[in-house]
Design a protein around this motif. Structure first.
Motif, short mmCIF file in Angstrom:
data_model
loop_
_atom_site.label_atom_id
_atom_site.label_comp_id
_atom_site.label_asym_id
_atom_site.label_seq_id
_atom_site.Cartn_x
_atom_site.Cartn_y
_atom_site.Cartn_z
N GLU A 62 0.81 -1.33 0.00
CA GLU A 62 -0.06 -0.02 -0.07
C GLU A 62 0.73 1.22 0.10
O GLU A 62 0.56 2.28 -0.86
CB GLU A 62 -1.00 0.12 1.12
CG GLU A 62 -1.83 -1.18 1.34
CD GLU A 62 -3.05 -0.92 0.12
OE1 GLU A 62 -3.13 0.09 -0.71
OE2 GLU A 62 -3.54 -2.02 -0.35
N LEU A 63 1.91 1.27 0.67
CA LEU A 63 2.57 2.30 0.89
C LEU A 63 3.24 2.64 -0.59
O LEU A 63 3.80 3.60 -1.05
CB LEU A 63 4.10 2.36 2.07
CG LEU A 63 3.32 2.35 3.30
CD1 LEU A 63 4.38 2.15 4.48
CD2 LEU A 63 2.46 3.41 3.44
N SER A 79 -3.22 11.00 5.15
CA SER A 79 -3.32 11.06 6.56
C SER A 79 -4.65 10.74 7.25
O SER A 79 -4.69 9.77 8.22
CB SER A 79 -2.87 12.52 7.26
OG SER A 79 -3.07 12.37 8.47
N ALA A 80 -5.61 10.98 6.37
CA ALA A 80 -6.99 10.93 6.91
C ALA A 80 -7.27 9.20 6.69
O ALA A 80 -8.00 8.59 7.70
CB ALA A 80 -8.06 11.57 6.02
N ILE A 81 -6.88 8.51 5.78
CA ILE A 81 -6.87 7.17 5.74
C ILE A 81 -5.76 6.18 6.23
O ILE A 81 -5.74 5.21 5.53
CB ILE A 81 -7.68 6.44 4.10
CG1 ILE A 81 -6.36 7.32 3.17
CG2 ILE A 81 -8.79 7.22 3.89
CD1 ILE A 81 -6.65 7.02 1.71
N ARG A 93 1.94 7.10 5.05
CA ARG A 93 1.56 7.36 3.82
C ARG A 93 1.80 8.62 3.35
O ARG A 93 2.00 8.92 2.10
CB ARG A 93 -0.14 7.14 3.89
CG ARG A 93 -0.61 5.66 4.34
CD ARG A 93 -1.85 5.30 4.21
NE ARG A 93 -2.27 5.34 2.66
CZ ARG A 93 -3.36 4.71 2.38
NH1 ARG A 93 -4.46 4.29 3.13
NH2 ARG A 93 -3.32 4.56 1.02
N GLN A 94 2.11 9.62 3.94
CA GLN A 94 2.58 10.97 3.69
C GLN A 94 3.88 10.76 3.32
O GLN A 94 4.06 11.50 2.10
CB GLN A 94 2.13 12.03 4.81
CG GLN A 94 0.59 12.42 5.18
CD GLN A 94 0.60 13.51 6.31
OE1 GLN A 94 1.31 13.36 7.21
NE2 GLN A 94 -0.29 14.36 6.25
N ALA A 95 4.57 10.19 4.00
CA ALA A 95 5.85 10.15 3.65
C ALA A 95 6.23 9.37 2.43
O ALA A 95 7.24 9.88 1.79
CB ALA A 95 6.69 9.53 4.88
N LEU A 139 9.93 1.85 7.49
CA LEU A 139 8.73 2.35 6.78
C LEU A 139 8.30 3.80 7.09
O LEU A 139 7.66 4.33 6.06
CB LEU A 139 7.60 1.62 6.83
CG LEU A 139 7.77 0.11 6.23
CD1 LEU A 139 6.45 -1.04 6.51
CD2 LEU A 139 8.11 0.15 4.68
N GLY A 140 8.93 4.46 8.32
CA GLY A 140 8.65 5.75 8.45
C GLY A 140 9.79 6.64 8.07
O GLY A 140 9.46 7.67 7.96
N SER A 141 10.71 6.18 7.08
CA SER A 141 11.89 6.76 6.71
C SER A 141 11.87 6.39 5.37
O SER A 141 12.81 5.42 5.10
CB SER A 141 13.13 6.89 7.53
OG SER A 141 12.92 7.26 9.07
N PRO A 142 11.49 6.83 4.42
CA PRO A 142 11.63 6.19 3.00
C PRO A 142 12.93 6.63 2.62
O PRO A 142 13.71 7.49 2.78
CB PRO A 142 10.64 7.33 2.04
CG PRO A 142 9.62 7.74 3.15
CD PRO A 142 10.15 7.79 4.41
N GLY A 143 13.26 5.51 1.76
CA GLY A 143 14.61 5.20 1.35
C GLY A 143 15.74 4.80 1.96
O GLY A 143 16.77 4.39 1.73
N ALA A 144 15.36 4.26 3.25
CA ALA A 144 16.16 4.08 4.48
C ALA A 144 16.35 2.56 4.41
O ALA A 144 15.59 1.82 3.76
CB ALA A 144 15.80 4.45 6.08
#
Length: 303
Positions: A201-202, A244-246, A272-274, A298-303
């Motif tokens: 999903e991300l 963010s809402a979903i 999802r925002q990131a 998953l909270g830090s894209p590209g990491a």
């Protein structure tokens, strides 16, 4: 994101089944990702098996007084949601065909279907309760346009155009995953904060961001002008508001007052925002910029 008023729309790009469904629209549903996962595991008719096809008596779906054949140009897309979906689909086609060609892949256009209440699909019959979804069995995306009102009224997202276009682009992202062969990973690991389902999903959010970042610079077929005008800061905030809402955390908190990452299927609102922004700011970097499956955090894209 506004359309250039002279951009020509092809209404035949979208199948309009509004007012033809049996059943009633049921609010609160955002199960499109779950339907996608289960259809990959169990095949077609998965929605019938979940009991999501019995939405009520025939004829309760809301009709539409405007024909989609009236969607002629960008000015119509700026005024009407259904025309906006037509134009968004065409813009997405214009982006993904060359983007996949650079990866040695052939892009095929996914179907785009508008419906009210209930719709028959290659994955079974579905009501509006599932929200927008992609069915890999028939390679089509499905939208009850009433969802976009629900996104604002119930989930608190912005009502701006890019908030709506982001949803369409996310479902197209699942089609791209189907073409690249990664979509099935979600069926093997369908739930949890670090699951393949969340990573799937991300990645679709990231693909939506790639399109958003590039769309204003890609000419429409047969024209020197893109479908879409340059993004504004407000446009970007509209998309981030919808993402963010979903998020799973937001939906769980609203529904139960608690957040349980072990049951996540889409990721948190922040994630999802990131990942949307990861695609948006790296839209010319190829599919690899959206490699959620290799991300350590998953909270830090590209990491």
């Amino acid at each position: 994101m506004s359309f250039n008023e002279n951009a020509r729309l092809d209404s035949s790009r979208v199948s309009d089944r509004r007012g033809k469904g049996k059943g009633i629209a049921v609010g609160g549903g955002l199960g499109g990702g779950l339907i996608l996962i289960l259809s990959l595991i169990f095949g077609t008719d998965v929605m019938d098996g979940l009991g999501l096809s019995d939405g009520g008596p025939a004829g309760t779906g809301a009709g539409t007084s405007q024909s989609i054949s009236e969607c002629l140009d960008g000015a119509d897309a700026n005024e009407r949601l259904d025309c906006r979906i037509v134009g968004t689909a065409q813009s997405l086609d214009s982006f993904w065909a060359p983007a996949l060609a650079t990866e040695g892949l052939t892009y095929t256009e996914p179907g785009v279907t508008l419906f009210t209440g209930r719709v028959d699909t290659g994955c079974g019959a579905a009501t509006s309760a599932v929200g927008p979804f992609y069915c890999p069995a028939d390679e089509q995306t499905y939208y009850d346009t009433a969802f976009f009102d629900e996104l604002v009224a119930q989930y608190g997202a912005s009502g701006g155009p890019l908030a709506q276009e982001y949803v369409v682009a996310h479902e197209f992202g699942h089609h791209v995953q189907n073409l690249t062969g990664v979509l099935g990973a979600s069926a093997q690991d369908p739930r949890g904060a670090d699951s393949a389902a969340v990573r799937t999903e991300l990645q679709a959010d990231c693909y939506a961001g790639m399109w958003a970042g590039a769309a204003a610079h890609i000419p429409a077929p047969g024209s020197a002008e893109p479908f879409l005008a340059e993004l504004t800061a407000t446009d970007v905030q509209d998309a981030l508001s919808a993402a963010s809402a979903i998020g799973d955390d937001r939906i769980q908190s609203m529904a139960t007052g608690q957040v349980n990452p072990e049951s996540w299927t889409h990721g948190s609102g922040d994630q999802r925002q990131a990942w949307f922004m990861q695609g948006y700011t790296n839209n010319d970097g190829g599919l690899g910029v959206c490699d959620t499956f290799s991300a350590a955090d998953l909270g830090s894209p590209g990491a």
